[in-house]
Design an enzyme around this catalytic site. Structure first.
Site, short mmCIF file in Angstrom:
data_model
loop_
_atom_site.label_atom_id
_atom_site.label_comp_id
_atom_site.label_asym_id
_atom_site.label_seq_id
_atom_site.Cartn_x
_atom_site.Cartn_y
_atom_site.Cartn_z
N LYS A 23 -3.21 -12.89 -5.61
CA LYS A 23 -4.25 -13.52 -4.80
C LYS A 23 -5.60 -12.85 -5.00
CE LYS A 23 -4.17 -10.99 -0.44
NZ LYS A 23 -4.29 -11.11 1.01
N LYS A 77 0.82 -1.21 0.00
CA LYS A 77 0.00 0.00 0.00
C LYS A 77 0.85 1.26 0.00
CE LYS A 77 -3.98 2.24 0.52
NZ LYS A 77 -5.01 2.25 -0.54
N LYS A 122 -11.15 -9.14 -2.16
CA LYS A 122 -12.45 -8.48 -2.28
C LYS A 122 -12.30 -6.99 -2.52
CE LYS A 122 -13.12 -7.95 2.74
NZ LYS A 122 -11.84 -8.56 3.15
#
Length: 287
Positions: free
Chosen positions: A150, A64, A153
């Protein structure tokens, strides 16, 4: 920006899903983390006994902060792993079932427990050192649209993941559009055929078939038939869960289970927190 009403609804939805998949509240203590204040206090103790270097090595923070300007990255992202450590140690957990992507957090937990016991235990094991339990199949599910990363969501591409509450028609479409190679040969080879290998992993996780059995079963089939059958396999598992979820989401039954769970969790968590507070000398020593 956090949306309070949405967060509250998603929290209840997750609790309803836990029950819908079959967790028995008589055997499992189901509660909302933020309703047990010991988590936040224990997390602060963990932070004070964890180095900045350890936290900056955590994959989520590294990814991030590399994408965004570090000035805009929340400090909570850096200190989130210590909260996960607190979630585990407060209940003296000895075995923690996780996906492969959470292995790093378990390593941080183990390092903290060993450090804490050595520093404050005076020869006693104040906290339990947990072992990690990663399933042989399904421990790491990859994106449907980019099988080299991966499944998440939070992915901007909604076709890349399947939500447990996706409509059956949506699930079928997402699987049908999943990225595969052009060979049409169904075989398990994550390095050279990551797309179909990922779908095989998902199929095996939703059925009683092993990956080798699935490869043998579809050796003369193309990707189209395989994806169609996989879609039905996933829907057959998720649809009953969705029905039960919808029955529970706004029910008194769910609120009652969460109320009772919070009471049970506080009793255990507060006992461990008191042990930690006494060990490091916070406040007056209490029994």
């Amino acid at each position: 920006q956090q949306e309070p009403l949405k967060l509250r609804q998603q929290t209840k939805s997750l609790a309803a899903l836990y029950l819908a998949i079959g967790l028995d509240p008589k055997k499992a203590t189901i509660f909302i983390q933020s309703e047990v204040s010991a988590h936040a206090e224990a997390a602060w103790i963990v932070q004070c006994n964890t180095s900045l270097g350890e936290l900056e090595r955590m994959t989520q923070f590294k990814d991030k902060s590399a994408k965004d300007n570090r000035v805009r990255v929340s400090a909570g992202l850096l200190t989130y792993p210590p909260l996960m450590v607190a979630d585990i140690i407060l209940y003296q957990s000895d075995l923690v079932p996780v996906g492969d992507d959470q292995k790093q957090h378990l390593e941080l937990t183990r390092d903290f427990v060993i450090r804490f016991n050595n520093k404050y235990g005076n020869g006693n094991q104040l906290l339990t050192t947990p072992e990690v339990n990663i399933p042989e199949s399904g421990g790491r599910i990859m994106s449907l649209q980019d099988p080299l990363k991966k499944m998440s969501k939070s992915d901007e591409n909604k076709k890349s993941f399947i939500s447990m509450l996706d409509e059956p028609t949506v699930i079928r479409k997402k699987i049908k559009s999943a990225l595969t190679d052009s060979s049409g040969v169904i075989e398990y080879d994550p390095e050279n055929k990551p797309g179909i290998s990922n779908l095989l992993t998902i199929y095996a996780s939703f059925t009683d078939f092993s990956i080798p059995e699935l490869v043998d079963r579809y050796q003369n089939s193309g990707y189209g038939q395989f994806k169609e059958d996989l879609g039905e396999a996933v829907v057959s598992v998720l649809e009953p869960i969705q029905i039960r979820h919808n029955e529970l989401i706004d029910s008194e039954e769910l609120d009652s289970i969460l109320d009772e769970g919070a009471i049970k969790a506080r009793m255990v968590a507060d006992k461990t927190l008191l042990k930690m507070r006494n060990a490091i000398g916070l406040g007056r020593k209490r029994k």
